[in-house]
Design a protein around this motif. Structure first.
Motif, PDB file in Angstrom:
ATOM      1  N   UNK A  25      13.632  36.259 -63.249  1.00 44.57           N
ATOM      2  CA  UNK A  25      13.435  36.046 -61.811  1.00 44.57           C
ATOM      3  C   UNK A  25      14.769  36.022 -61.073  1.00 44.57           C
ATOM      4  N   UNK A  26      15.760  35.362 -61.663  1.00 41.69           N
ATOM      5  CA  UNK A  26      17.086  35.276 -61.037  1.00 41.69           C
ATOM      6  C   UNK A  26      17.747  36.643 -60.937  1.00 41.69           C
ATOM      7  N   UNK A  27      17.524  37.525 -61.913  1.00 39.71           N
ATOM      8  CA  UNK A  27      18.089  38.869 -61.871  1.00 39.71           C
ATOM      9  C   UNK A  27      17.378  39.750 -60.847  1.00 39.71           C
ATOM     10  N   UNK A  28      16.097  39.526 -60.663  1.00 35.37           N
ATOM     11  CA  UNK A  28      15.302  40.385 -59.785  1.00 35.37           C
ATOM     12  C   UNK A  28      15.373  39.998 -58.310  1.00 35.37           C
ATOM     13  N   UNK A  29      15.624  38.727 -58.029  1.00 35.20           N
ATOM     14  CA  UNK A  29      15.552  38.271 -56.647  1.00 35.20           C
ATOM     15  C   UNK A  29      16.708  37.324 -56.326  1.00 35.20           C
ATOM     16  N   UNK A  30      17.484  37.662 -55.304  1.00 39.88           N
ATOM     17  CA  UNK A  30      18.591  36.780 -54.905  1.00 39.88           C
ATOM     18  C   UNK A  30      18.057  35.465 -54.338  1.00 39.88           C
TER      19      UNK A  30
END
Length: 167
Positions: A25-30
């Motif tokens: 999730x952290x990689x996909x969405x700032x």
């Protein structure tokens, strides 16, 4: 209905799986990354009631250095927020657990197994007393102080035990 089902799935999921999902999730969405950073990181490097600021090897105050917000206390074994670690945050016993001989008077170790085992202390807390205060094993601590971070689980972290029902 979907929220209830999702909550049940989250609560029953393996810790490693949840960690992987959060990282993804952290990689996909700032926005997700910012939210997770806000929840899990802090700028605090000293106890919350300390007058001192952390300094590097040259004596320069450190500012903006991030660290994990939550840790496990070495003494009380509870999770705590490092940014709210006060001088009376940790409630613990400094003594040792001793067997209460009156409680175990009818216990036969040959038949029932050894008494001085961690499992017995959890299952029969009334059969053990702290030598620092004479309270039962499950009593709240008798001394207070700062939490002390347990780093023995680094880098892996605590993992949830996976029960196995088959051979």
């Amino acid at each position: 209905m979907a929220d209830k089902t999702l909550n049940q799935a989250i609560e029953s999921a393996d810790t490693e799986r949840l960690q992987k999902i959060v990282k993804d999730l952290c990689q996909r969405s700032s926005d997700s990354k910012e939210f997770v950073e806000k929840e899990l990181l802090t700028d605090e490097t000293e106890p919350a009631d300390s007058k001192e600021t952390s300094k590097d090897s040259n004596g320069v105050p450190q500012q903006g250095k991030k660290r994990a917000r939550y840790a496990i206390c070495l003494r009380c074994r509870e999770e705590y927020d490092v940014s709210k670690n006060l001088k009376d945050s940790c409630l613990r016993h400094e003594g040792e657990l001793e067997q209460d001989s009156e409680f175990w008077v009818d216990h036969d170790e040959d038949c029932h197994g050894p008494i001085d085992e961690d499992e017995m202390k959890v299952e029969y807390p009334e059969g053990f007393r702290w030598d620092c205060c004479e309270e039962h094993a499950d009593s709240k601590g008798c001394e207070t102080g700062y939490h002390e971070e347990d780093t023995s689980h680094w880098p892996k972290g605590a993992k949830r035990y996976r029960w196995s029902y088959g051979p």
